[in-house]
Design a protein around this motif. Structure first.
Motif, PDB file in Angstrom:
ATOM      1  N   ARG A 189       0.826  -1.356   0.028  1.00  0.00           N
ATOM      2  CA  ARG A 189      -0.011   0.056  -0.144  1.00  0.00           C
ATOM      3  C   ARG A 189       0.844   1.406   0.016  1.00  0.00           C
ATOM      4  O   ARG A 189       0.749   2.207  -0.653  1.00  0.00           O
ATOM      5  CB  ARG A 189      -0.865   0.068   1.298  1.00  0.00           C
ATOM      6  N   LYS A 190       1.997   1.069   0.956  1.00  0.00           N
ATOM      7  CA  LYS A 190       2.773   2.460   0.840  1.00  0.00           C
ATOM      8  C   LYS A 190       3.506   3.006  -0.412  1.00  0.00           C
ATOM      9  O   LYS A 190       3.903   4.120  -0.805  1.00  0.00           O
ATOM     10  CB  LYS A 190       3.680   2.437   1.731  1.00  0.00           C
ATOM     11  N   ASP A 191       3.465   1.905  -1.355  1.00  0.00           N
ATOM     12  CA  ASP A 191       4.073   2.142  -2.794  1.00  0.00           C
ATOM     13  C   ASP A 191       3.221   2.909  -3.861  1.00  0.00           C
ATOM     14  O   ASP A 191       3.492   3.402  -4.843  1.00  0.00           O
ATOM     15  CB  ASP A 191       4.498   0.868  -3.680  1.00  0.00           C
ATOM     16  N   VAL A 192       1.894   2.847  -3.307  1.00  0.00           N
ATOM     17  CA  VAL A 192       0.622   3.613  -4.040  1.00  0.00           C
ATOM     18  C   VAL A 192       0.488   4.952  -3.755  1.00  0.00           C
ATOM     19  O   VAL A 192      -0.013   5.313  -2.527  1.00  0.00           O
ATOM     20  CB  VAL A 192      -0.461   2.635  -3.911  1.00  0.00           C
ATOM     21  N   LYS A 193       0.381   5.790  -4.642  1.00  0.00           N
ATOM     22  CA  LYS A 193       0.207   7.001  -4.443  1.00  0.00           C
ATOM     23  C   LYS A 193      -0.991   7.609  -5.208  1.00  0.00           C
ATOM     24  O   LYS A 193      -1.105   7.375  -6.433  1.00  0.00           O
ATOM     25  CB  LYS A 193       1.414   7.811  -4.723  1.00  0.00           C
ATOM     26  N   ILE A 194      -1.908   8.682  -4.579  1.00  0.00           N
ATOM     27  CA  ILE A 194      -2.972   9.264  -5.415  1.00  0.00           C
ATOM     28  C   ILE A 194      -2.158   9.882  -6.670  1.00  0.00           C
ATOM     29  O   ILE A 194      -1.045  10.711  -6.672  1.00  0.00           O
ATOM     30  CB  ILE A 194      -3.569  10.359  -4.732  1.00  0.00           C
ATOM     31  N   GLY A 195      -2.693   9.946  -7.929  1.00  0.00           N
ATOM     32  CA  GLY A 195      -2.111  10.454  -9.087  1.00  0.00           C
ATOM     33  C   GLY A 195      -1.375   9.568  -9.812  1.00  0.00           C
ATOM     34  O   GLY A 195      -0.861  10.251 -10.960  1.00  0.00           O
ATOM     35  N   ALA A 196      -0.890   8.348  -9.169  1.00  0.00           N
ATOM     36  CA  ALA A 196       0.029   7.539  -9.990  1.00  0.00           C
ATOM     37  C   ALA A 196      -0.518   6.960 -11.021  1.00  0.00           C
ATOM     38  O   ALA A 196      -1.830   6.677 -11.298  1.00  0.00           O
ATOM     39  CB  ALA A 196       0.678   6.486  -9.014  1.00  0.00           C
ATOM     40  N   THR A 197      -0.065   6.577 -12.317  1.00  0.00           N
ATOM     41  CA  THR A 197      -0.478   5.872 -13.283  1.00  0.00           C
ATOM     42  C   THR A 197      -0.340   4.454 -13.100  1.00  0.00           C
ATOM     43  O   THR A 197       0.947   4.011 -12.843  1.00  0.00           O
ATOM     44  CB  THR A 197       0.437   6.349 -14.612  1.00  0.00           C
ATOM     45  N   VAL A 198      -1.140   3.327 -13.225  1.00  0.00           N
ATOM     46  CA  VAL A 198      -1.321   2.242 -12.631  1.00  0.00           C
ATOM     47  C   VAL A 198      -1.908   1.414 -13.671  1.00  0.00           C
ATOM     48  O   VAL A 198      -2.826   2.024 -14.423  1.00  0.00           O
ATOM     49  CB  VAL A 198      -1.829   1.903 -11.438  1.00  0.00           C
ATOM     50  N   ASP A 199      -1.549   0.093 -13.955  1.00  0.00           N
ATOM     51  CA  ASP A 199      -2.154  -1.021 -14.708  1.00  0.00           C
ATOM     52  C   ASP A 199      -3.095  -1.838 -13.599  1.00  0.00           C
ATOM     53  O   ASP A 199      -2.500  -2.341 -12.842  1.00  0.00           O
ATOM     54  CB  ASP A 199      -1.408  -1.807 -15.509  1.00  0.00           C
ATOM     55  N   ILE A 200      -4.414  -1.942 -13.873  1.00  0.00           N
ATOM     56  CA  ILE A 200      -4.929  -2.566 -12.890  1.00  0.00           C
ATOM     57  C   ILE A 200      -5.899  -3.824 -13.538  1.00  0.00           C
ATOM     58  O   ILE A 200      -5.916  -3.788 -14.702  1.00  0.00           O
ATOM     59  CB  ILE A 200      -6.174  -1.823 -12.146  1.00  0.00           C
TER      60      ILE A 200
END
Length: 68
Positions: free
Chosen positions: A7-18
């Motif tokens: 969870r701590k690696d995930v930031k609001i505004g990050a581009t991700v593949d889900i």
């Protein structure tokens, strides 16, 4: 690129593949920008659940680009 299970690696505004719920059998990836982090625990074996800016919800498979 992180795998999105911490969870701590995930930031609001990050581009991700889900992977969306309906795409779990195929593993089809959807790219978007994180609007909200929905998983409360520090880690999740299948990826942290997020809501993208367009409203879709799924579990992160790859963090493509961190928010600056």
């Amino acid at each position: 690129m992180a795998d999105g299970k911490i969870r701590k690696d995930v930031k609001i505004g990050a581009t991700v593949d889900i992977v969306l719920k309906q795409d779990q059998p195929t593993g089809k990836l959807t790219r978007g920008i994180v609007a909200a982090i929905l998983t409360n625990s520090p880690t999740h074996p299948h990826g942290i659940k997020v809501r993208l800016r367009d409203g879709r919800v799924g579990r992160i498979k790859v963090i493509v680009d961190q928010a600056s």
